[in-house]
Design an enzyme around this catalytic site. Structure first.
Site, mmCIF file in Angstrom:
data_model
loop_
_atom_site.group_PDB
_atom_site.id
_atom_site.type_symbol
_atom_site.label_atom_id
_atom_site.label_comp_id
_atom_site.label_asym_id
_atom_site.label_seq_id
_atom_site.Cartn_x
_atom_site.Cartn_y
_atom_site.Cartn_z
ATOM 1 N N ILE A 247 0.848 -1.185 0.000
ATOM 2 C CA ILE A 247 0.000 0.000 0.000
ATOM 3 C C ILE A 247 0.890 1.243 0.000
ATOM 4 O O ILE A 247 2.110 1.153 0.039
ATOM 5 C CB ILE A 247 -0.951 0.020 1.206
ATOM 6 C CG1 ILE A 247 -0.165 0.113 2.528
ATOM 7 C CG2 ILE A 247 -1.841 -1.215 1.211
ATOM 8 C CD1 ILE A 247 -1.028 0.345 3.750
ATOM 9 N N HIS A 248 0.237 2.403 -0.050
ATOM 10 C CA HIS A 248 0.937 3.692 0.021
ATOM 11 C C HIS A 248 2.065 3.744 -1.018
ATOM 12 O O HIS A 248 1.939 3.199 -2.116
ATOM 13 C CB HIS A 248 1.443 3.949 1.434
ATOM 14 C CG HIS A 248 0.390 3.974 2.485
ATOM 15 N ND1 HIS A 248 -0.844 4.555 2.285
ATOM 16 C CD2 HIS A 248 0.372 3.485 3.752
ATOM 17 C CE1 HIS A 248 -1.570 4.437 3.380
ATOM 18 N NE2 HIS A 248 -0.858 3.784 4.290
ATOM 19 N N GLU A 249 3.160 4.379 -0.649
ATOM 20 C CA GLU A 249 4.250 4.582 -1.601
ATOM 21 C C GLU A 249 4.931 3.273 -2.011
ATOM 22 O O GLU A 249 5.649 3.231 -3.015
ATOM 23 C CB GLU A 249 5.295 5.531 -1.015
ATOM 24 C CG GLU A 249 4.772 6.909 -0.664
ATOM 25 C CD GLU A 249 4.381 7.051 0.783
ATOM 26 O OE1 GLU A 249 4.507 8.165 1.313
ATOM 27 O OE2 GLU A 249 3.944 6.041 1.391
#
Length: 295
Positions: free
Chosen positions: A153-155
């Site tokens: 998830i995220h970066e």
């Protein structure tokens, strides 16, 4: 409900967000003093699952949350129309070692019990054996063999080891479930219901304005975030990530986003993950109160 804010002055509110680039970008116009505000906002930065757990305990006045959490806190928190992250043809990625075949009961590393990606993953793979890791540890868990797969998830979705490959994405699973192309709900913001309604409306307006200003001065704010070491990515990755999750679709919830949330909660209710089905529009702040009060 636990309230750890008894020491906070009456004109101050706690606001919690993740340290991820999109949340930082959407909040820091306030921190840098670019938005006028009548109340003092005391901010905290924690990973998203820590924020989810904190909201279950009623810890913060305003907080970023995983959308999947909201039905569990809807009696204590209203859902804001701002500060959202949706996927439009993209989302978290399920990764594995290259060439690995996943069996029915494969072990997977997820970023938290209450995350939206965890909800959708469990609907698709009910027999998978789930372990929970901080999202920054998931890639390494798969590389080390501690898990057969992991949800990035995220970066983390931007760069990962060449030893890994994508099995599928949460977006693909979402579309398969809903049979159309509504945006993928990921995260939003919630505000404590005990805050007086007139103040809650103002606080939502402040947060909305912060994102609008951030988008207007995107290059300047992005550089300030990098110069102050507030993000974990390089300038190129930052722009890529913000284009995905902090964009013109982030400051004011639209009809498609509202419909997408309704579908998410319907899926969760029908699968037995929620005890009741909620209508999102009934859990938003009634902004019309402001017009009625001053009419």
């Amino acid at each position: 409900m636990t309230n750890s804010n008894s020491h906070i002055p009456n004109d101050a509110y706690t606001i919690a967000h993740s340290p991820d680039a999109d949340d930082i970008f959407m909040y820091y116009a306030i921190k840098f003093g670019w938005v006028n505000k009548p109340y003092n906002l005391i901010n905290y930065a924690l990973d998203i699952e820590s924020l989810n757990v904190a909201c279950l305990q009623g810890q913060y006045d305003i907080s970023a949350i995983s959308f999947a959490l909201y039905p569990l806190i809807c009696n204590e928190y209203a859902l804001l129309r701002t500060g959202m992250s949706f996927g439009y043809g993209y989302g978290p990625k399920i990764i594995k070692l290259r060439g690995k075949i996943l069996g029915r009961r494969f072990k997977v590393a997820l970023s938290g019990t209450h995350t939206t990606n965890a909800l959708i993953f469990r609907l698709k793979y009910p027999d998978a054996r789930v372990i929970y890791k901080n999202f920054l540890e998931i890639e390494q868990a798969v590389l080390d063999g501690d898990a057969d797969a992991g949800v990035l998830i995220h970066e983390s979705i931007l760069n990962f080891s060449s030893k890994l490959e994508v099995e599928t994405t949460i977006w693909d699973i979402w579309v398969d479930f809903i049979k159309n192309s509504l945006p993928l709900p990921l995260g939003g913001m919630a505000i404590r219901r005990s805050i007086p309604l007139n103040r809650a409306i103002i606080l939502e307006e402040i947060l909305t304005k912060a994102i609008q200003i951030a988008l207007r001065f995107k290059s300047l704010l992005s550089q300030m975030l990098i110069d102050n070491n507030l993000v974990r990515v390089n300038p190129s990755e930052l722009q890529t990530y913000l284009n995905l999750y902090a964009n013109e679709s982030s400051h004011t919830m639209d009809t498609m986003q509202l419909n997408a949330l309704e579908r998410l909660y319907e899926l969760g209710y029908n699968s037995g993950m929620y005890s009741s089905k909620i209508q999102v529009k009934n859990h938003l702040i009634p902004k019309e109160y402001k017009d009625l009060r001053y009419s």
